[in-house]
Design an enzyme around this catalytic site. Structure first.
Site, mmCIF file in Angstrom:
data_model
loop_
_atom_site.group_PDB
_atom_site.id
_atom_site.type_symbol
_atom_site.label_atom_id
_atom_site.label_comp_id
_atom_site.label_asym_id
_atom_site.label_seq_id
_atom_site.Cartn_x
_atom_site.Cartn_y
_atom_site.Cartn_z
ATOM 1 N N ASP A 55 0.835 -1.197 0.000
ATOM 2 C CA ASP A 55 0.000 0.000 0.000
ATOM 3 C C ASP A 55 0.877 1.257 0.000
ATOM 4 O OD1 ASP A 55 -2.148 1.658 0.151
ATOM 5 O OD2 ASP A 55 -2.933 0.878 2.042
ATOM 6 N N ASP A 56 0.752 2.083 -1.025
ATOM 7 C CA ASP A 56 1.472 3.377 -1.083
ATOM 8 C C ASP A 56 2.987 3.243 -1.205
ATOM 9 O OD1 ASP A 56 -1.006 4.497 -0.743
ATOM 10 O OD2 ASP A 56 -0.564 5.532 1.140
ATOM 11 N N CYS A 95 -6.346 4.196 -3.496
ATOM 12 C CA CYS A 95 -6.500 2.773 -3.162
ATOM 13 C C CYS A 95 -7.770 2.135 -3.716
ATOM 14 C CB CYS A 95 -6.530 2.570 -1.657
ATOM 15 S SG CYS A 95 -5.147 3.293 -0.807
ATOM 16 N N HIS A 156 -10.791 -2.706 1.381
ATOM 17 C CA HIS A 156 -11.066 -1.317 0.973
ATOM 18 C C HIS A 156 -12.040 -1.206 -0.201
ATOM 19 C CE1 HIS A 156 -9.160 2.972 1.245
ATOM 20 N NE2 HIS A 156 -10.416 2.906 1.664
ATOM 21 N N ASP A 358 -0.279 -0.364 -4.920
ATOM 22 C CA ASP A 358 -1.554 0.077 -5.494
ATOM 23 C C ASP A 358 -1.458 1.435 -6.167
ATOM 24 O OD1 ASP A 358 -1.266 1.305 -3.044
ATOM 25 O OD2 ASP A 358 -3.284 0.894 -2.330
ATOM 26 N N GLN A 359 -0.453 2.245 -5.794
ATOM 27 C CA GLN A 359 -0.187 3.528 -6.442
ATOM 28 C C GLN A 359 1.143 4.040 -5.920
ATOM 29 O OE1 GLN A 359 -3.646 4.046 -4.625
ATOM 30 N NE2 GLN A 359 -2.467 3.933 -2.757
#
Ligand SMILES: *[C@@H]1O[C@H](CO)[C@@H](O)[C@H](O)[C@H]1NC(C)=O
Ligand SMILES: *[C@@H]1O[C@H](CO)[C@@H](O)[C@H](O)[C@H]1NC(C)=O
Length: 587
Positions: A55-56, A95, A156, A358-359
């Site tokens: 994540d991130d 997300c 999420h 995810d990004q």
């Protein structure tokens, strides 16, 4: 062999037992063996899947993508043993939509999981939006193909629709037989002392309030109106009540939002991060062990390296980049544990492993005390919440020894939506034809059978707005990217939106460009200098081709219910999941 094969159809396996028993027994045995070897080669071509999403995480945080100060030996080894994608693009820079696209192989706008106005992700467990049940995920298809499936970690993508336990958006609705993790996301609020993401005080109408107050004071002073002391007192008490309500609301957020579930049961509320890493890792190892004899699909969705950052004692202080770096080290350790399990069970050659983020890194994550809690996007501009390359260019590593060559690098544009058709086809199913699928099967690129990506165009949405288009023309090495608007940064000389914590795409937060801003990423990957008709003679014809592609694309997008509309993201008390011991408080 071919001679025997000719006998096979209709003879040995026909319903007429009398006929088949007339075959010589040696021939029968031969055919049986043939059948067995056929099955096992089919099994070999139907790999297990271990799909890992951090994540991130910034693309510049990993050793194999050029970081020299963080140590990620397990992830680097994974890249050495497989293919490293250098132009791997997340379908969204936040997300919720990015994960919807990953699971369905479709632009988030098609499933309705694209931001609406300022709301870009779910911020409450008790919201009614989510990935609609009629969407097809690769997990659902793999399950139909006989795979055992699990999601461990962050979801999420919604939970409930109408009641606190209808679980209409639960991972189990989308093909995950087993779920251990959090239905929402890790939030600052989930750990005491890390502040809150609900910075409501920032959104009070200060200017309106002060104008009203100043006008009232002035009118009172010149004698037009008389403000009685009682009125002032009651206004003040109203303000105190509002502040108390906001403070109380923020205090109970961890109970509402930091929920840990096993399948359909809430097991911790709020969840304790202390040994959560070990528990999640153990869950993954157990799942692989339980299913080592049958095809399985594991989606390991890290809570790391989203804030509030947490690391186990063993990793604290191990990096020269504070708690963020320590968390990256811990991510690498988890990857190592999962890979060791596959090795120990001799499943490596039988398992396709994927690792991504995810990004891009969330550049606004600098704590109130000035600690750096953000990752590094390398040479790429800006970060999470923008469609500059730093927001969407993510690591992409795929490894499957024996089936995907080791040590290769693919520089062609690929997307996190490509995992959908890749997994679906490898699982033995065919790609659904009743809906638009925007991803492309990666196997030809990975195995070197194709040189060119099938993504001639990629459309970059910010919320429901078409923000930019990427065009990789056939027979050219150029990668054009045209922006229709760009976010207004604050402070202006940095590529961040510190004032709002993420950059928004609403008209008041962006600058429009007509003609669009045009970059050639093959020459200018950091998006520093837009092209002009003077620097690029084909300027107008390039934009014309892009415009045509946009027209075609727009025609393919059908209107659907907006899952991130205000009504679908707000907190609805009757949707609040509660662990039994909390039910009193919840009610
Ligand atoms: C995690 O910590 C709790 C107590 O804080 C303990 O009961 C539990 O056994 C621990 N789990 C693991 C897997 O270490
Ligand atoms: C490695 O990652 C850290 C943490 O994100 C970052 O601060 C640093 O600049 C990166 N180093 C290199 C050489 O890319």
């Amino acid at each position: 062999m071919t001679k025997y094969l000719k006998y096979a159809p209709g003879r040995c396996f026909c319903s007429d037992n009398m006929k088949s028993t007339q075959l010589p027994s040696s021939l029968l045995l031969m055919l049986l063996l043939l059948e067995v070897s056929h099955v096992s080669s089919q099994e070999r071509s139907r790999p297990n899947f271990v799909l890992m999403m951090v994540d991130d995480l910034g693309i510049g945080d990993l050793g194999c993508y050029g970081n020299t100060t963080l140590r990620t030996p397990n992830i680097d080894q994974l890249a050495q043993e497989g293919v490293k994608l250098t132009h791997h693009i997340a379908a969204a820079s936040l997300c919720t939509p990015s994960r919807a696209a990953f699971l369905t192989g479709r632009y988030p706008i098609r499933s309705g999981v694209a931001g609406d106005g300022k709301a870009g992700v779910f911020i409450f467990t008790a919201a009614s939006g989510g990935l609609p049940s009629h969407e097809l995920t690769f997990a659902k298809i793999a399950k139909q193909q006989g795979y055992e499936t699990a999601l461990i970690g962050k979801w999420h993508l919604g939970l409930n629709c109408k009641s606190s336990d209808d679980h209409c958006h639960h991972p189990s609705i989308h093909g995950f037989n087993y779920f251990f993790g959090i239905p929402l996301t890790n939030l600052r609020d989930c750990q005491p002392g890390h502040g809150t993401v609900f910075q409501l005080h920032k959104y009070l109408p200060y200017s309106t309030l002060s104008i009203v107050l100043a006008t009232a004071a002035l009118l009172h002073y010149i004698g037009v109106i008389t403000i009685r002391r009682g009125l002032i007192l009651s206004l003040l008490s109203l303000l105190v009540v509002v502040m108390a309500l906001i403070a109380g609301f923020i205090m109970v957020i961890p109970y509402f939002n930091c929920v840990l579930m096993r399948d359909h049961r809430v097991v911790e509320q709020p969840f304790a991060p202390e040994n959560l890493t070990q528990r999640m890792t153990q869950e993954a190892v157990d799942f692989i062990e339980r299913n080592s004899e049958r095809p399985f699909l594991l989606f390991f969705s890290f809570l790391h390296v989203h804030t509030a950052l947490f690391t186990s004692a063993a990793f604290r202080g191990t990096s020269s980049h504070g708690i963020y770096g320590d968390a990256v080290h811990e991510v690498d350790w988890i990857v190592g544990q999962i890979m060791q399990t596959l090795d120990r069970l001799r499943l490596r050659e039988n398992t396709l492993v994927y690792l991504t983020s995810d990004q891009g890194a969330h550049l606004e994550e600098i704590s109130a005390r000035g600690e750096v809690h953000r990752g590094w996007n390398g040479i790429y501009k800006a970060g999470k919440s923008t469609n500059w390359e730093g927001g969407i260019r993510v690591p992409g590593i795929l490894s499957w020894p024996g089936s995907i060559p080791a040590g290769r690098q693919v520089d062609e544009p690929t997307s996190n939506m490509d995992l959908f058709p890749t997994v679906v086809q490898l699982s033995g199913a065919s790609i659904p034809e009743d809906r638009e699928i925007d991803g492309h099967d990666l196997m030809d690129l990975l195995q070197g059978r194709a040189e060119r990506s099938k993504h001639e165009f990629l459309f970059h949405y910010c919320s429901t707005y078409l923000n930019a288009v990427r065009w990789h023309p056939q027979n050219s090495s150029s990668v054009w990217k045209a922006f229709y608007f760009t976010p207004n940064f604050y402070p202006e000389n940095e590529t961040v939106c510190f004032h709002t914590h993420i950059c928004f795409c609403t008209p008041d937060s962006v600058t429009y460009h007509d003609p669009p801003l045009l970059f050639d990423l093959s020459r200018d990957p950091s998006e520093t200098t837009p092209q002009t008709p003077a620097t690029e003679p084909a300027f107008h014809s390039i934009l014309a081709v892009i415009e045509e592609a946009v027209e075609r694309h727009r025609r393919s997008v059908k209107p659907v219910e907006k899952q991130l509309s205000v009504g679908n993201v707000i907190w609805k008390p009757w949707l609040q999941p509660c662990r039994s011991t909390f039910s009193q408080l919840c009610q």
